[in-house]
Design a protein around this motif. Structure first.
Motif, mmCIF file in Angstrom:
data_model
loop_
_atom_site.group_PDB
_atom_site.id
_atom_site.type_symbol
_atom_site.label_atom_id
_atom_site.label_comp_id
_atom_site.label_asym_id
_atom_site.label_seq_id
_atom_site.Cartn_x
_atom_site.Cartn_y
_atom_site.Cartn_z
ATOM 1 N N VAL A 191 -3.030 4.973 -3.203
ATOM 2 C CA VAL A 191 -1.823 4.020 -2.869
ATOM 3 C C VAL A 191 -0.664 3.791 -3.403
ATOM 4 C CG1 VAL A 191 -2.058 4.279 -0.180
ATOM 5 C CG2 VAL A 191 -2.201 2.483 -1.767
ATOM 6 N N SER A 192 0.143 3.941 -3.361
ATOM 7 C CA SER A 192 1.171 2.994 -4.154
ATOM 8 C C SER A 192 0.422 2.016 -4.467
ATOM 9 C CB SER A 192 2.981 2.821 -3.408
ATOM 10 O OG SER A 192 3.190 2.437 -4.080
ATOM 11 N N PRO A 193 0.822 1.974 -5.906
ATOM 12 C CA PRO A 193 0.180 0.011 -6.502
ATOM 13 C C PRO A 193 1.104 -0.799 -6.192
ATOM 14 C CG PRO A 193 0.006 1.525 -8.410
ATOM 15 C CD PRO A 193 1.024 2.576 -6.851
ATOM 16 N N ASN A 197 -12.125 4.381 6.057
ATOM 17 C CA ASN A 197 -11.543 4.568 4.772
ATOM 18 C C ASN A 197 -9.967 3.279 4.724
ATOM 19 O OD1 ASN A 197 -12.136 7.628 5.023
ATOM 20 N ND2 ASN A 197 -11.105 6.935 6.985
ATOM 21 N N LEU A 198 -10.387 3.649 3.706
ATOM 22 C CA LEU A 198 -9.752 1.708 3.299
ATOM 23 C C LEU A 198 -9.152 2.539 1.583
ATOM 24 C CD1 LEU A 198 -9.524 -0.820 4.104
ATOM 25 C CD2 LEU A 198 -10.871 -2.138 1.853
ATOM 26 N N SER A 199 -7.105 1.584 1.682
ATOM 27 C CA SER A 199 -6.262 2.314 0.466
ATOM 28 C C SER A 199 -6.739 1.238 -0.568
ATOM 29 C CB SER A 199 -5.065 1.630 0.560
ATOM 30 O OG SER A 199 -4.843 1.036 1.443
ATOM 31 N N ARG A 200 -6.748 2.018 -2.045
ATOM 32 C CA ARG A 200 -7.015 1.545 -3.111
ATOM 33 C C ARG A 200 -5.465 1.324 -4.011
ATOM 34 N NH1 ARG A 200 -7.453 5.182 -6.802
ATOM 35 N NH2 ARG A 200 -8.623 6.916 -5.883
ATOM 36 N N PRO A 201 -4.995 1.019 -5.162
ATOM 37 C CA PRO A 201 -3.981 1.339 -5.703
ATOM 38 C C PRO A 201 -4.637 2.203 -6.562
ATOM 39 C CG PRO A 201 -4.590 -0.849 -6.037
ATOM 40 C CD PRO A 201 -5.706 -0.677 -5.048
#
Length: 293
Positions: free
Chosen positions: A128-130, A180-184
């Motif tokens: 995802v967006s940093p 499911n987990l977001s990362r930069p």
């Protein structure tokens, strides 16, 4: 199920699968808490519940029965595992996970899950967006109908000093499950979920297009050497809220319509979403009723 299959209906190239969907009021409130965006009067948005759920930053964020957003995970607990990336507590009939790395190693996480007996639990990290906090998008897919996951990204610092995000999951979950987990996103990497294009660090940082005409907004986008795509936010009939139509041809978008938001997937394309004028009619088969089949 592979990662492409899990997220294919949330990628921009397949936005048609999100047609008619939008975030709930709970997800809108979470989004406002996570990141400060341009303020506009809130509109309630409706969505049919899918088989899996993602919570947080996506334009189609969902609150489904398998995920509960609670005020806190922090009850009487006992630490059962700790590493550089994650701390795990046993809290009643749940395990609570406190993440201390924004881009943890999935192999290390699987090791942590096995340590507490969750051999069939895996984690997928999605870009995802940093500019957005790590772990701000959370998803849970499972085969156990009784399993529940709860997400919180706010007060986990009360439990672990360097905590970035936290969630809990039923301890005796049966069968395979995936978190499911977001990362930069890495430099140049396409986002799995759209970001506000005006955010700092994004393609149109500081440029406010909301409220401008489609024609004016498209001109600004092209002046920044970016391509334009379109989506429509259709008001519901006889109710408050909107339904999203995606991948709309330019020929169907009136240049005078007002832009509701400008989105980026970090792929050189800005998606201008607009509200159709009062005389516009939706395409055949596109439902704008509060409840759709």
């Amino acid at each position: 199920m592979n990662n492409d299959q899990i997220f294919k209906d949330r990628a921009r190239v397949l936005d048609e699968s999100l047609a008619g969907r939008a975030s709930t009021t709970g997800a809108d409130a979470l989004l406002a808490e996570i990141v400060s965006l341009e303020r506009v009067p809130a509109r309630r948005r409706l969505m049919r519940s899918p088989g899996r759920a993602l919570l947080g930053l996506a334009a189609a964020a969902v609150l489904a029965g398998a995920i509960v957003v609670g005020p806190s995970l922090f009850k009487a607990s006992e630490q059962v595992y700790a590493s550089q990336a994650v701390t795990i507590d046993r809290v009643g009939d749940e395990y609570a996970f406190y993440f201390t790395e924004g881009d943890p190693d999935p192999v290390e996480l699987r090791k942590a899950f096995r340590k507490v007996g969750l051999d069939n639990l895996t984690v997928t990290l999605i870009p995802v967006s940093p500019q957005l906090p790590p772990g701000s998008v959370f998803g849970f897919e499972k085969t156990d109908p009784d399993a529940i996951a709860r997400f919180t990204g706010g007060d986990c610092l009360q439990r672990v000093e360097t905590c970035l995000t936290a969630f809990s999951i039923t301890a005796d979950i049966e069968g395979p499950a995936e978190v499911n987990l977001s990362r930069p996103a890495n430099p140049g990497e396409k986002y799995a979920f759209p970001a506000d294009a005006s955010l700092p660090g994004e393609a149109l940082a500081g440029v406010k297009l909301r409220g401008r005409s489609v024609a004016e907004a498209a001109r600004v986008v092209r002046e920044h050497d970016l391509k334009v795509a379109y989506g429509l936010d259709w008001p519901l009939r006889g109710a408050e809220g909107v339904r999203f139509e995606d991948d709309v041809p330019a020929s169907r978008v009136d240049p005078g319509w007002s832009v509701t938001t400008a989105q980026t997937y970090n792929d050189g394309v800005i998606v201008l979403r607009a509200e159709p004028g009062p005389d516009a009619t939706p395409p055949p088969g596109f439902c704008v009723d509060p409840v759709c089949p």
